[in-house]
Write a protein that holds these residues in place. Structure first.
Motif, short mmCIF file in Angstrom:
data_model
loop_
_atom_site.label_atom_id
_atom_site.label_comp_id
_atom_site.label_asym_id
_atom_site.label_seq_id
_atom_site.Cartn_x
_atom_site.Cartn_y
_atom_site.Cartn_z
N MET A 171 -19.44 -33.86 8.98
CA MET A 171 -18.34 -33.17 9.67
C MET A 171 -18.51 -33.29 11.18
O MET A 171 -19.55 -33.01 11.72
CB MET A 171 -18.40 -31.69 9.27
CG MET A 171 -17.28 -30.85 9.84
SD MET A 171 -17.36 -29.23 9.09
CE MET A 171 -15.85 -28.53 9.67
N GLU A 185 -14.58 -29.61 13.20
CA GLU A 185 -15.10 -28.27 12.88
C GLU A 185 -14.53 -27.24 13.85
O GLU A 185 -14.11 -26.15 13.45
CB GLU A 185 -16.63 -28.31 12.95
CG GLU A 185 -17.25 -27.08 12.35
CD GLU A 185 -18.75 -27.28 12.16
OE1 GLU A 185 -19.48 -26.39 12.60
OE2 GLU A 185 -19.16 -28.30 11.57
N LEU A 231 -11.01 -26.48 13.01
CA LEU A 231 -10.90 -25.61 11.84
C LEU A 231 -11.22 -24.16 12.22
O LEU A 231 -10.53 -23.23 11.81
CB LEU A 231 -11.85 -26.08 10.73
CG LEU A 231 -11.76 -25.23 9.48
CD1 LEU A 231 -10.50 -25.55 8.69
CD2 LEU A 231 -12.97 -25.42 8.59
N MET A 281 -8.82 -21.08 11.76
CA MET A 281 -9.18 -19.90 10.97
C MET A 281 -9.11 -18.63 11.79
O MET A 281 -8.68 -17.59 11.29
CB MET A 281 -10.59 -20.08 10.39
CG MET A 281 -10.64 -21.11 9.28
SD MET A 281 -12.18 -21.06 8.34
CE MET A 281 -11.99 -19.54 7.42
N GLN A 338 -6.71 -16.86 9.39
CA GLN A 338 -7.40 -16.46 8.16
C GLN A 338 -7.03 -15.06 7.68
O GLN A 338 -6.86 -14.82 6.49
CB GLN A 338 -8.92 -16.59 8.31
CG GLN A 338 -9.53 -15.71 9.37
CD GLN A 338 -11.06 -15.69 9.28
OE1 GLN A 338 -11.62 -15.97 8.23
NE2 GLN A 338 -11.73 -15.35 10.37
N GLN A 382 -11.05 -19.10 1.63
CA GLN A 382 -11.98 -20.19 1.96
C GLN A 382 -11.49 -21.52 1.39
O GLN A 382 -11.51 -22.55 2.04
CB GLN A 382 -13.37 -19.89 1.40
CG GLN A 382 -14.05 -18.71 2.07
CD GLN A 382 -15.36 -18.38 1.36
OE1 GLN A 382 -16.26 -19.20 1.28
NE2 GLN A 382 -15.44 -17.17 0.83
N VAL A 438 -10.80 -25.00 3.31
CA VAL A 438 -11.58 -26.20 2.96
C VAL A 438 -10.62 -27.36 2.69
O VAL A 438 -10.80 -28.48 3.14
CB VAL A 438 -12.47 -25.95 1.73
CG1 VAL A 438 -13.04 -27.26 1.20
CG2 VAL A 438 -13.60 -25.00 2.09
N ASP A 492 -14.19 -11.91 8.15
CA ASP A 492 -14.30 -13.16 8.90
C ASP A 492 -14.99 -14.18 7.98
O ASP A 492 -16.16 -14.02 7.63
CB ASP A 492 -15.13 -12.94 10.16
CG ASP A 492 -15.15 -14.22 11.02
OD1 ASP A 492 -14.74 -15.28 10.51
OD2 ASP A 492 -15.56 -14.13 12.18
N LEU A 493 -14.25 -15.17 7.55
CA LEU A 493 -14.76 -16.10 6.55
C LEU A 493 -15.15 -17.45 7.16
O LEU A 493 -15.37 -18.42 6.43
CB LEU A 493 -13.67 -16.33 5.48
CG LEU A 493 -13.28 -15.07 4.70
CD1 LEU A 493 -11.98 -15.28 3.96
CD2 LEU A 493 -14.37 -14.68 3.72
N ILE A 494 -15.21 -17.49 8.47
CA ILE A 494 -15.44 -18.79 9.11
C ILE A 494 -16.78 -19.39 8.71
O ILE A 494 -16.86 -20.54 8.27
CB ILE A 494 -15.33 -18.66 10.65
CG1 ILE A 494 -13.88 -18.35 11.03
CG2 ILE A 494 -15.80 -19.94 11.34
CD1 ILE A 494 -13.65 -18.06 12.49
N ARG A 550 -18.72 -18.76 6.16
CA ARG A 550 -18.79 -19.11 4.74
C ARG A 550 -18.00 -20.38 4.44
O ARG A 550 -18.41 -21.22 3.65
CB ARG A 550 -18.25 -17.95 3.90
CG ARG A 550 -19.33 -16.92 3.61
CD ARG A 550 -18.87 -15.97 2.56
NE ARG A 550 -18.41 -14.73 3.16
CZ ARG A 550 -17.74 -13.79 2.50
NH1 ARG A 550 -17.42 -13.99 1.25
NH2 ARG A 550 -17.39 -12.68 3.08
N THR A 551 -16.85 -20.51 5.10
CA THR A 551 -16.04 -21.71 4.88
C THR A 551 -16.76 -22.95 5.39
O THR A 551 -16.77 -23.99 4.74
CB THR A 551 -14.67 -21.56 5.58
OG1 THR A 551 -14.08 -20.34 5.16
CG2 THR A 551 -13.75 -22.72 5.24
N LEU A 552 -17.36 -22.83 6.56
CA LEU A 552 -18.08 -23.99 7.12
C LEU A 552 -19.24 -24.38 6.22
O LEU A 552 -19.53 -25.56 6.02
CB LEU A 552 -18.59 -23.68 8.53
CG LEU A 552 -17.49 -23.52 9.59
CD1 LEU A 552 -18.09 -23.15 10.94
CD2 LEU A 552 -16.68 -24.80 9.72
#
Lengths: 169, 671
Positions: A1, A6, A9, A13, A17, A39, A43, B29-31, B33-35
């Motif tokens: 990546m 990154e 993204l 997010m 998000q 998530q 992704v 905040d899911l950043i 975990r997503t990464l």
């Protein structure tokens, strides 16, 4: 990546998000499932090298992806059921600017305007986490009456949010 | 409180918001975990043994330790001890023979999934499969069995050890396929199953090397849309076959739409010349909720009220409407339209407003804001008393950059646009088709500079450039548009080298270059354009060069089937050259029907045509063609000729040609 992708993204997010998570919650997901599918949406977005052209177009696209993710999950679980257009209509009605933060702010204001009994029931049920039977016991009414009272209160809150949303340019 | 009861969707939304606002539910905040998910090996392929419990990555797993810290530590310690013990055991314990080991799913790389009961063994860098079903994807090590090796998988391969499966066996693995995102029905439709050695396999997507031979996935058969029936009366509608799926309605009224609403097989409707169709008609048509594609761009009477009916077509995936009406819809109607726009296709055309209220840059900005998912936009631009009815400039083109899904765009360049404006179109990353229409007045300051910017739109596959620039246009910058499949250009004066540069467009299937005046006194050999031999996919070429230059020296183009050249360029040497084109079967001589005056040279043309033995269709479409007293004998050499197309040929010609080529069909294009 690559760092650039990154970073893009992460930026996407940061902006979207919580709205996607709330959308999934509104579609009936519990917190954990909403976490997981949110998530999954990002992704997939990462895999597709998504172009974040504008806030609105990205918001609509991501909601579509979230809705599909939930639909596919249910299909895999053999619980295939259509996610009717009502959900989309409800979201656009109460979130015309695609900003669910704004919707929550209106809800906060609207709660302040909610008359007595409804407000009390909302507080007991949502803030104190009592179930409907416990709320009924506290307020000296039947469980059915509490259920109806809560629904009526939510209807008033919906009307109030809709009114406030419309006033915005 | 309003009278409108709250529906389930609204109730759930408010309920969820209240839980977040007043309760414990919080948008996380899911950043991170997503990464992590992105950077970890993907678990897209899941064999049952590798499915991780949801709680391991989910919210519950994070909240539990707060309540039970001691238990957590005890469990962790226990797990650690077990892990240590296992490590020691694995290191010292004698390993049973591979064939006696359990299926060993944990040894599978992430790129391979095995069905339950599948057996395999790692052998050096390869995986030997011994029994059962496997899904092999990108990055997988070589997979081997007796007499077969599969490697370099770039896609997905489904295989089993044993004979070709029958339907029941595919049904038996339905659940496992489903876990891996494949439906049994999808797999069943693949016809290209192969038996290689001890293995049966099918490449579901992409390709793989099977015993060192590249095997491609079965190409999805293009779904040919059935030709639509054209209906313009009750009788036409009543005559429609029962399984009709597509119609074009011409000049229909609301009453006709009511009838069409009852044709339950209909899926696609295009309404043309529909000035008599009103909002009521659209409502009546909505009696058929199965319609998936609707085109009402030609219907000026439809208003926002009518268009709101669109939501009743619950399966609509393609909608084409007039921009002015779409933009007049209230936001809560626009949003659902956008929603299906993201899933399907949404097209709009800027309908004429007349010169008093032309479309402006600001209108375009509104359009982009309200319809961000639009896939096709026709900005057209027509002339009302010599004045273009759009006033869109560079800033309007900039606004179009916000259309992330835009695939097709056509418009007439205006005098407010510059090459800098065209540079903004590069932001439309999915733009595949761009058509720039002819302007009545040449736009001198556009031209090469504009072409240069258009060449920077890397996604373009189809470019039409009919702009009357009135000056020199250098097309050579388009050599960098490597994805172009169709290129149609009207050129001014240019040099051979500039045209030759287009030979770099190796994907080009159709090329149309009109009226280029080749600079200077260029000998035939310089029109050779040998670089064009790089256009190996080129099937159709329209090459109308000015002056009496020979096209004799066109290079061999292996796919060229259809050629149109100016009759002035057709002579003995040209015919010799064209005879070498291996697939040429259609030759068109003539630019347009009214201006071509071949005059006395017709006999030469006929004489040379006889050399093109593979021709199947010949078009001789010059208005001043001298048809009489022709010796058509040389045409006897055209053994494969099926059709001659003419333009107002004299009757004698029809008679004479029948004598020479009795089976050849003669068509007069003027009729």
């Amino acid at each position: 990546m690559t760092a650039t992708r990154e970073e893009a993204l992460v930026e996407l997010m940061r902006t979207h998000q919580r709205h996607i998570w709330r959308y999934l919650r509104a579609l009936g997901c519990d917190d954990a499932l909403a976490d997981d599918l949110t998530q999954e949406v990002f992704v997939k977005v990462y895999d597709k090298a998504f172009d974040d052209i504008s806030f609105v177009s990205s918001a609509v696209y991501l909601r579509t992806a979230a809705r599909n993710a939930l639909f596919n999950l249910r299909k895999r679980q053999g619980r295939e059921q259509a996610l009717g257009d009502d959900y989309e209509a409800a979201w656009t009605l109460l979130t015309p600017q695609e900003d669910s933060d704004e919707r929550l702010a209106y809800l906060r204001d609207c709660l302040g305007e909610l008359p007595g009994r409804g407000r009390a029931a909302i507080d007991l049920y949502y803030r104190e986490g009592l179930d409907q039977a416990a709320v009924a016991e506290r307020t000296g009414s039947s469980e059915e009456a509490v259920k109806a009272l809560l629904k009526r209160a939510r209807q008033e809150l919906r009307d109030c949010i809709e009114r406030k949303s419309r006033r915005q340019p | 409180m309003s009278e409108r009861p709250i529906n389930e969707a609204e109730d759930k939304l408010v309920d969820a918001d209240l839980r977040e606002l007043l309760g414990a539910s919080q948008a996380p905040d899911l950043i991170d975990r997503t990464l992590r998910r992105i950077n970890e090996p993907r678990a897209d392929l899941q064999s049952p043994a590798r499915i991780e419990p949801a709680a391991a990555t989910g919210r519950r797993a994070e909240t539990a330790p707060r309540r039970w810290p001691r238990v957590r530590y005890a469990v962790e310690a226990l797990v650690l001890l077990i892990a240590l013990g296992l490590t020691v055991w694995v290191a010292v314990a004698p390993r049973p023979p591979a064939e006696n080991r359990p299926d060993g799913v944990r040894e599978l790389p992430a790129s391979i999934a095995a069905a339950p009961q599948a057996e395999f063994e790692r052998k050096n860098d390869a995986l030997e499969v011994k029994r059962g079903w496997f899904l092999v994807t990108d990055g997988a090590p070589p997979v081997v069995a007796a007499g077969v090796e599969i490697k370099e998988v770039r896609g997905v391969v489904l295989l089993r050890v044993g004979a070709l499966p029958h339907e029941g066996e595919l049904e038996a693995i339905a659940e496992w396929l489903k876990q891996n995102s494949w439906e049994t029905n999808m797999v069943k439709t693949f016809k290209r199953w192969m038996q290689v050695g001890s293995m049966a396999l099918v490449v579901l997507a992409g390709s793989a090397l099977v015993n060192n031979e590249r095997v491609e996935a079965e190409k999805e058969a293009p779904v040919e849309a059935p030709a639509p029936y054209v209906v313009s009366s009750v009788a036409d509608i009543e005559r429609l076959p029962k399984d009709t799926t597509a119609v074009i309605g011409a000049g229909l009224t609301d009453a006709h739409l009511e009838l069409l609403g009852k044709v339950t097989s209909l899926r696609s409707i295009v309404l043309r010349q529909c000035g008599r169709v009103s909002d009521d008609g659209l409502r009546l048509l909505a009696a058929n909720p199965e319609i998936t594609s609707l085109d009402v761009r030609d219907c000026p009477r439809l208003t926002r009220n009518g268009l709101q009916t669109v939501s009743e077509f619950s399966k609509l995936t393609e909608f084409k409407g007039r921009a002015s009406v779409l933009l007049s819809l209230p936001s809560n109607w626009i949003k659902p339209i956008n929603f299906f726009g993201a899933l399907g296709r949404l097209s709009a055309v800027l309908d004429p407003r007349g010169k008093d209220a032309p479309w402006t840059d600001e209108d375009l900005r509104d359009l982009v804001e309200m319809l961000p998912n639009i896939t096709e936009l026709g900005m057209g631009g027509s002339y009302d008393a010599g004045v273009l009815d759009i006033k869109i400039g560079d800033m309007g083109l900039k606004a179009l950059g916000g259309l992330a899904h835009l695939e097709a765009l056509d418009f007439t360049p205006t005098s407010e646009m510059s090459d800098a404006g065209f540079a903004y179109l590069k932001a439309c990353r999915k733009l595949r088709t761009l058509k720039l229409n002819m302007t009545p007045q040449p736009i001198h300051y556009l031209g090469s500079a504009m072409v240069e910017q258009v060449a920077g739109i890397q996604s373009l596959e189809h470019l039409e450039f009919k702009v009357g620039t009135g000056g020199n246009v250098d097309p050579s910058s388009l050599k960098n548009s490597r994805n172009l499949k169709v290129l149609r250009m009207w050129l001014g004066v240019c040099e051979v080298a500039q045209i030759a540069a287009l030979g770099a467009l190796s994907k080009l299937e159709e090329l149309e270059l009109n009226s280029p005046n080749i600079l200077g006194d260029v000998p035939d050999s310089e029109i050779l354009v040998p670089q064009w031999s790089g256009m190996k996919e080129l099937k159709r070429l329209r090459f109308m060069i000015g002056g009496q230059k020979s096209c004799a020296l066109l290079p061999i183009m292996p796919s060229l089937e259809d050629l149109r050249i100016h009759p002035h360029n057709f002579n003995a040497a040209t015919a010799e050259g064209l005879a070498r084109q291996p697939k040429l079967r259609v030759l068109r001589l003539g630019d347009n029907h009214s201006s071509w005056s071949l005059g006395t040279r017709i006999s030469d043309v006929v004489e040379y045509l006889g050399k093109l033995a593979n021709l199947e269709i010949l078009e001789l479409a010059g208005q001043n063609f001298t048809w009489r007293k022709l010796d058509l004998t040389p045409l006897k050499g055209l053994k494969k000729l099926k059709e001659i197309r003419t333009w107002r040929a004299f009757l004698e010609f029809f008679k004479d040609i029948k004598e020479v080529l009795p089976d050849c069909k003669v068509v007069d294009l003027s009729k």
